[in-house]
Design a protein around this motif. Structure first.
Motif, PDB file in Angstrom:
ATOM      1  N   THR A  46       0.793  -1.233   0.000  1.00 13.12           N
ATOM      2  CA  THR A  46       0.000   0.000   0.000  1.00 13.12           C
ATOM      3  C   THR A  46       0.825   1.283   0.000  1.00 13.12           C
ATOM      4  O   THR A  46       0.246   2.366  -0.118  1.00 13.12           O
ATOM      5  N   THR A 169      -9.720  -6.938   7.627  1.00 13.51           N
ATOM      6  CA  THR A 169     -10.038  -5.538   7.353  1.00 13.51           C
ATOM      7  C   THR A 169      -8.859  -4.834   6.672  1.00 13.51           C
ATOM      8  O   THR A 169      -9.042  -4.120   5.679  1.00 13.51           O
ATOM      9  N   LEU A 172      -8.582  -6.103   3.030  1.00 11.78           N
ATOM     10  CA  LEU A 172      -9.580  -5.465   2.160  1.00 11.78           C
ATOM     11  C   LEU A 172      -9.248  -3.996   1.934  1.00 11.78           C
ATOM     12  O   LEU A 172      -9.364  -3.486   0.822  1.00 11.78           O
ATOM     13  N   ALA A 173      -8.816  -3.319   2.990  1.00  7.24           N
ATOM     14  CA  ALA A 173      -8.462  -1.900   2.877  1.00  7.24           C
ATOM     15  C   ALA A 173      -7.286  -1.710   1.924  1.00  7.24           C
ATOM     16  O   ALA A 173      -7.251  -0.750   1.149  1.00  7.24           O
ATOM     17  N   SER A 175      -6.457  -3.545  -0.703  1.00 10.07           N
ATOM     18  CA  SER A 175      -6.946  -3.658  -2.085  1.00 10.07           C
ATOM     19  C   SER A 175      -7.732  -2.414  -2.483  1.00 10.07           C
ATOM     20  O   SER A 175      -7.590  -1.905  -3.597  1.00 10.07           O
ATOM     21  N   PHE A 176      -8.553  -1.905  -1.572  1.00  5.20           N
ATOM     22  CA  PHE A 176      -9.327  -0.698  -1.847  1.00  5.20           C
ATOM     23  C   PHE A 176      -8.411   0.504  -2.087  1.00  5.20           C
ATOM     24  O   PHE A 176      -8.622   1.284  -3.014  1.00  5.20           O
ATOM     25  N   LEU A 179      -6.728   0.181  -5.529  1.00  2.00           N
ATOM     26  CA  LEU A 179      -7.690   0.431  -6.606  1.00  2.00           C
ATOM     27  C   LEU A 179      -8.031   1.918  -6.686  1.00  2.00           C
ATOM     28  O   LEU A 179      -8.086   2.491  -7.780  1.00  2.00           O
ATOM     29  N   THR A 180      -8.222   2.549  -5.542  1.00  2.00           N
ATOM     30  CA  THR A 180      -8.530   3.981  -5.508  1.00  2.00           C
ATOM     31  C   THR A 180      -7.359   4.804  -6.042  1.00  2.00           C
ATOM     32  O   THR A 180      -7.549   5.756  -6.799  1.00  2.00           O
TER      33      THR A 180
END
Length: 193
Positions: A46, A169, A172-173, A175-176, A179-180
């Motif tokens: 990330t 969590t 998932l965060a 990946s989000f 993508l964002t």
């Protein structure tokens, strides 16, 4: 890398010492080392997205992505060793063949991506191929962690929830966030064109 490996060894040793070195103790040590290596992976995964979305405050994290990634690969060696040990002492295989192969491919990707961090090798295969392999590997590794944490059945115990929900969590965060950040970079590129 050395510090990450030593920390993973220490975490495994403490977990095994507190337990009885049996199959269940190895399972606990695997859980602990998996979560530790996941945290190193998460920062690697990330870092660039955090910099894109939240600015220069995360620049040092993005710049150190390679270092965190190599630390993750080193720490994960302990996890692999524990798994091999578990397989040797278990009466039956700890994982079904499809799950084993899915995770084995993820493990292979960890060390392919680590090899791709060698600059000379990256230049030899070309930037586009290097980038495609790196992204494919990182996404596959992320998927293995996501399915490990999200796919686990919670038995309603507090320890089960603490061992899986925060990590699911974060997974998932991550990946989000990626993508964002990808969509944000695309929007910026479109405005410039």
């Amino acid at each position: 890398m050395g510090a990450a490996f030593a920390t993973a060894v220490g975490l495994a040793a403490i977990t095994l010492a507190v337990s009885d070195f049996a199959t269940t103790a190895l399972g606990r040590a695997l859980c602990v080392t998996t979560r530790f290596s996941f945290l190193l992976f998460w920062v690697t995964y990330t870092g660039g997205a955090l910099k894109t979305l939240f600015g220069v405050a995360f620049q040092p994290v993005a710049w150190r992505g390679r270092d965190f990634g190599l630390a993750f690969a080193a720490a994960h060696l302990v996890n692999i060793g524990l798994f091999v040990w578990l397989c040797r002492i278990s009466a039956q295989p700890p994982l079904s063949p499809p799950v084993f192969w899915f995770l084995a491919i993820g493990t292979i990707w960890i060390y392919v991506v680590a090899l791709l961090s060698i600059r000379r090798l990256a230049r030899a295969i070309g930037y586009l191929r290097w980038r495609m392999l790196r992204v494919a590997g990182m996404e596959y590794i992320s998927l293995t962690f996501l399915l490990t944490f999200v796919g686990h059945r919670l038995h309603g115990s507090a320890s089960g929830i603490l061992l899986y929900v925060p990590f699911a969590t974060l997974s998932l965060a991550g990946s989000f966030l990626r993508l964002t950040a990808w969509a944000s970079r695309g929007a910026i590129a479109t405005k410039r064109a």
